[in-house]
Write a protein that holds these residues in place. Sequence first.
Motif, PDB file in Angstrom:
ATOM      1  N   PRO A 223      45.730  45.373  40.999  1.00  0.00           N
ATOM      2  CA  PRO A 223      44.330  44.777  41.102  1.00  0.00           C
ATOM      3  C   PRO A 223      44.586  43.099  40.978  1.00  0.00           C
ATOM      4  CG  PRO A 223      44.799  45.174  39.397  1.00  0.00           C
ATOM      5  CD  PRO A 223      45.651  45.819  39.617  1.00  0.00           C
ATOM      6  N   PHE A 224      44.187  42.559  42.100  1.00  0.00           N
ATOM      7  CA  PHE A 224      45.204  40.791  42.351  1.00  0.00           C
ATOM      8  C   PHE A 224      43.912  39.880  40.891  1.00  0.00           C
ATOM      9  CE2 PHE A 224      43.362  36.277  43.972  1.00  0.00           C
ATOM     10  CZ  PHE A 224      44.272  35.774  43.973  1.00  0.00           C
ATOM     11  N   GLY A 225      44.741  39.565  40.444  1.00  0.00           N
ATOM     12  CA  GLY A 225      44.510  38.458  39.268  1.00  0.00           C
ATOM     13  C   GLY A 225      43.875  38.994  38.151  1.00  0.00           C
ATOM     14  N   ASP A 226      44.245  39.871  37.755  1.00  0.00           N
ATOM     15  CA  ASP A 226      44.110  40.907  37.127  1.00  0.00           C
ATOM     16  C   ASP A 226      44.677  40.511  35.297  1.00  0.00           C
ATOM     17  OD1 ASP A 226      43.824  42.832  34.192  1.00  0.00           O
ATOM     18  OD2 ASP A 226      42.290  44.090  35.798  1.00  0.00           O
ATOM     19  N   ALA A 244      41.084  42.977  46.094  1.00  0.00           N
ATOM     20  CA  ALA A 244      40.603  42.175  44.964  1.00  0.00           C
ATOM     21  C   ALA A 244      39.365  42.659  44.305  1.00  0.00           C
ATOM     22  CB  ALA A 244      40.191  40.883  45.900  1.00  0.00           C
ATOM     23  N   ALA A 245      38.665  42.352  44.214  1.00  0.00           N
ATOM     24  CA  ALA A 245      36.673  42.530  43.806  1.00  0.00           C
ATOM     25  C   ALA A 245      36.181  42.125  44.130  1.00  0.00           C
ATOM     26  CB  ALA A 245      36.688  42.033  41.956  1.00  0.00           C
ATOM     27  N   PRO A 246      34.551  42.861  44.558  1.00  0.00           N
ATOM     28  CA  PRO A 246      33.802  41.885  45.139  1.00  0.00           C
ATOM     29  C   PRO A 246      33.480  40.062  44.602  1.00  0.00           C
ATOM     30  CG  PRO A 246      33.228  43.863  43.961  1.00  0.00           C
ATOM     31  CD  PRO A 246      34.554  43.718  43.971  1.00  0.00           C
ATOM     32  N   GLN A 247      33.547  40.078  43.987  1.00  0.00           N
ATOM     33  CA  GLN A 247      33.467  38.932  43.338  1.00  0.00           C
ATOM     34  C   GLN A 247      34.270  38.347  43.223  1.00  0.00           C
ATOM     35  OE1 GLN A 247      33.531  41.385  41.687  1.00  0.00           O
ATOM     36  NE2 GLN A 247      34.324  41.087  39.265  1.00  0.00           N
ATOM     37  N   GLN A 248      35.774  38.312  43.974  1.00  0.00           N
ATOM     38  CA  GLN A 248      37.227  37.281  43.610  1.00  0.00           C
ATOM     39  C   GLN A 248      37.097  36.818  45.632  1.00  0.00           C
ATOM     40  OE1 GLN A 248      39.792  40.196  42.612  1.00  0.00           O
ATOM     41  NE2 GLN A 248      40.423  38.989  40.928  1.00  0.00           N
ATOM     42  N   LEU A 249      35.776  36.231  46.101  1.00  0.00           N
ATOM     43  CA  LEU A 249      36.026  36.140  47.248  1.00  0.00           C
ATOM     44  C   LEU A 249      36.355  35.305  48.338  1.00  0.00           C
ATOM     45  CD1 LEU A 249      32.028  34.565  46.603  1.00  0.00           C
ATOM     46  CD2 LEU A 249      32.368  37.001  47.733  1.00  0.00           C
ATOM     47  N   GLU A 250      36.949  35.687  48.964  1.00  0.00           N
ATOM     48  CA  GLU A 250      38.009  34.613  50.148  1.00  0.00           C
ATOM     49  C   GLU A 250      39.457  35.448  49.334  1.00  0.00           C
ATOM     50  OE1 GLU A 250      37.607  34.372  53.175  1.00  0.00           O
ATOM     51  OE2 GLU A 250      35.400  34.481  52.326  1.00  0.00           O
ATOM     52  N   ALA A 251      39.612  35.846  48.646  1.00  0.00           N
ATOM     53  CA  ALA A 251      40.884  36.024  47.243  1.00  0.00           C
ATOM     54  C   ALA A 251      42.122  36.359  48.311  1.00  0.00           C
ATOM     55  CB  ALA A 251      41.164  37.488  46.469  1.00  0.00           C
ATOM     56  N   PRO A 252      43.184  35.899  48.089  1.00  0.00           N
ATOM     57  CA  PRO A 252      44.584  35.822  49.226  1.00  0.00           C
ATOM     58  C   PRO A 252      45.061  37.056  49.044  1.00  0.00           C
ATOM     59  CG  PRO A 252      44.915  33.789  47.213  1.00  0.00           C
ATOM     60  CD  PRO A 252      43.916  34.959  47.596  1.00  0.00           C
ATOM     61  N   CYS A 253      44.917  38.571  49.166  1.00  0.00           N
ATOM     62  CA  CYS A 253      45.225  39.474  48.641  1.00  0.00           C
ATOM     63  C   CYS A 253      45.140  40.357  49.579  1.00  0.00           C
ATOM     64  CB  CYS A 253      44.899  40.057  47.523  1.00  0.00           C
ATOM     65  SG  CYS A 253      43.486  40.561  47.617  1.00  0.00           S
ATOM     66  N   ASP A 254      46.327  41.473  49.705  1.00  0.00           N
ATOM     67  CA  ASP A 254      45.792  42.372  51.155  1.00  0.00           C
ATOM     68  C   ASP A 254      44.965  43.474  51.007  1.00  0.00           C
ATOM     69  OD1 ASP A 254      49.029  42.345  51.413  1.00  0.00           O
ATOM     70  OD2 ASP A 254      48.821  42.610  49.135  1.00  0.00           O
ATOM     71  N   VAL A 255      43.553  43.501  50.560  1.00  0.00           N
ATOM     72  CA  VAL A 255      42.953  43.703  50.372  1.00  0.00           C
ATOM     73  C   VAL A 255      41.301  43.783  49.899  1.00  0.00           C
ATOM     74  CG1 VAL A 255      40.958  46.285  50.187  1.00  0.00           C
ATOM     75  CG2 VAL A 255      43.960  46.568  51.025  1.00  0.00           C
ATOM     76  N   ARG A 256      40.550  43.383  50.296  1.00  0.00           N
ATOM     77  CA  ARG A 256      39.715  42.161  49.506  1.00  0.00           C
ATOM     78  C   ARG A 256      38.127  42.025  50.453  1.00  0.00           C
ATOM     79  NH1 ARG A 256      43.444  39.278  53.175  1.00  0.00           N
ATOM     80  NH2 ARG A 256      42.345  38.103  53.994  1.00  0.00           N
ATOM     81  N   TYR A 257      37.372  41.373  50.106  1.00  0.00           N
ATOM     82  CA  TYR A 257      36.207  41.560  50.588  1.00  0.00           C
ATOM     83  C   TYR A 257      36.168  40.268  51.240  1.00  0.00           C
ATOM     84  CZ  TYR A 257      34.440  45.872  48.776  1.00  0.00           C
ATOM     85  OH  TYR A 257      34.598  47.554  48.532  1.00  0.00           O
ATOM     86  N   ALA A 264      41.478  44.987  54.709  1.00  0.00           N
ATOM     87  CA  ALA A 264      42.805  45.610  54.395  1.00  0.00           C
ATOM     88  C   ALA A 264      43.563  44.765  55.243  1.00  0.00           C
ATOM     89  CB  ALA A 264      42.428  46.809  54.566  1.00  0.00           C
ATOM     90  N   HIS A 265      44.812  44.323  54.579  1.00  0.00           N
ATOM     91  CA  HIS A 265      45.532  43.466  55.969  1.00  0.00           C
ATOM     92  C   HIS A 265      45.143  42.513  57.367  1.00  0.00           C
ATOM     93  CE1 HIS A 265      48.079  45.645  53.398  1.00  0.00           C
ATOM     94  NE2 HIS A 265      47.299  46.855  53.125  1.00  0.00           N
ATOM     95  N   GLY A 266      44.001  42.036  57.270  1.00  0.00           N
ATOM     96  CA  GLY A 266      43.611  41.985  58.464  1.00  0.00           C
ATOM     97  C   GLY A 266      42.855  42.345  59.200  1.00  0.00           C
ATOM     98  N   ASP A 267      42.385  43.801  59.314  1.00  0.00           N
ATOM     99  CA  ASP A 267      41.555  44.748  59.435  1.00  0.00           C
ATOM    100  C   ASP A 267      39.677  44.752  59.305  1.00  0.00           C
ATOM    101  OD1 ASP A 267      43.648  45.265  62.071  1.00  0.00           O
ATOM    102  OD2 ASP A 267      44.330  47.235  60.750  1.00  0.00           O
ATOM    103  N   SER A 268      39.175  44.626  59.752  1.00  0.00           N
ATOM    104  CA  SER A 268      37.713  44.818  58.968  1.00  0.00           C
ATOM    105  C   SER A 268      37.305  46.215  58.861  1.00  0.00           C
ATOM    106  CB  SER A 268      36.909  44.616  60.282  1.00  0.00           C
ATOM    107  OG  SER A 268      36.890  42.586  60.121  1.00  0.00           O
ATOM    108  N   ILE A 269      36.931  46.887  57.750  1.00  0.00           N
ATOM    109  CA  ILE A 269      36.913  48.386  57.587  1.00  0.00           C
ATOM    110  C   ILE A 269      35.225  48.616  57.420  1.00  0.00           C
ATOM    111  CG2 ILE A 269      36.986  50.233  55.789  1.00  0.00           C
ATOM    112  CD1 ILE A 269      40.024  49.148  57.577  1.00  0.00           C
ATOM    113  N   VAL A 270      34.051  48.301  56.971  1.00  0.00           N
ATOM    114  CA  VAL A 270      33.140  48.600  56.820  1.00  0.00           C
ATOM    115  C   VAL A 270      32.554  47.402  55.808  1.00  0.00           C
ATOM    116  CG1 VAL A 270      33.817  49.940  54.328  1.00  0.00           C
ATOM    117  CG2 VAL A 270      31.513  50.286  56.317  1.00  0.00           C
TER     118      VAL A 270
END
Length: 466
Positions: A223-226, A244-257, A264-270
Amino acid sequence: MSADVTPADGPVVVVGMGVTGCAVAAALAARGHEVIVADDRPSEAAGRIARTDAAFGEIHDSTDAALLRNLLSGAAAVVPAPGVPPRHLSYTLAAAAGVPVVSELDLAAQWDSRPLAAITGTNGKTTVTVLTERMLNRSGIAAVSAGNTDIALVDAIDRDVAAFVVEASSFRLHRARRFAPAVAAWLNLAPDHLDWHADLHDYAASKARIWAAQGPDDVAVVPFGDTDIEPWTSGIRSRRVAFAAPQQLEAPCDVRYERGVLVAHGDSIVAAAEMPRRRPHDLSNAAAAAAVALEMGASVEAVATELRSFDGLPHRLAFAGHIGDVGFYNDSKATAPHATVAALRGFSDAVLIAGGRNKGLDLGELAAIAAHVHGVVAIGEAAGEVVDCFSQPACGRIELARADSMPEAVEAAHRMALPGRDVVLSPGCASFDWYSSYGERGEHFATTVADLAERLGSRIPTGDRR
């Protein structure tokens, strides 16, 4: 223990004949091992075994030190079931006799080399395990979930599948030494099971074993930043993937919102708005499951399809219906304060039903959700602790009540509930004061809600109000 256990080494003693213990004994016997079985309640264990097709011979009393010492004499190994605590006689006597203590996870690793993912965490691991399994199956990768479920891993490896997804509890990981998942995720950390572990450090150290045997070709999902988990990542030798959790906006990590879309890794999922389950902890679980499944070979399309259709698991904030305009939610699986806090942060002005048997945890943590509740109904052995928590001046004016049964609790909560708001059973405690499991507790809550609705002449709709 790192060496393999072979039939030539001598008998293997299995302690604790629950679901996993029986599966271990059967798997050992099928592979030619002499198996000796023991249980702290041999008569009860015999009754459980009699209801299955298994046959293990005499079930010895594992509370008898002299008997257990004799059983361990000349044994190749002892395999305690996951629920057998480290202070049990089987550990101390095995150490004195020089007999290795082996985990079920290590036996499975010895016997099978197919890829597996493993998920641990204080909360959310069952949901992430099931999501990952379904994402893989949707991708055409035959997978089955095992571990802290109805299927032990040593049982699952007899199935014709391509991969496994293991829900790895701290109990199972505590004694694992060679268990090396291809992908291993640790979701979160909060105090739990301190009636089993020596302290929080021991609990965390057990969970950290999910990464201990991994190599450079494996993946550790973190988990990013835990800040609670980060200190335990220093020994990781595998490749890291962070979510990253949803509240971690624009977190510099692999899977985020990003702008409400899971990426995920640059691909929009859903988009989060497309997910049936989208409270904050739901979105965190979705990100973790996507991270694990994609590393196991799942397709982006399968991950997105599953997240668009997944409506949760039983007893995990499951919608139980309305009575009038008051919604009822069954979160009986929340058996620790951290889980209750995570759940209630998705509500406003709710009535909380909490309590049960405390697992040695600080229920004062529940005060963190005082702003999200206007009423609390305390139940079970820990009712006094729940009332004390919400009676603190810092919690403000919260209506408090105690109930001596689930029907009484549901009725009290319904009376307290504000129009258009919700009642949430999220106990923060184990169920064993009133029930045999959190599932039984949740089912009784749901039927009680339905019974009260019928008495009041109120229809129970099926749609969740979000």
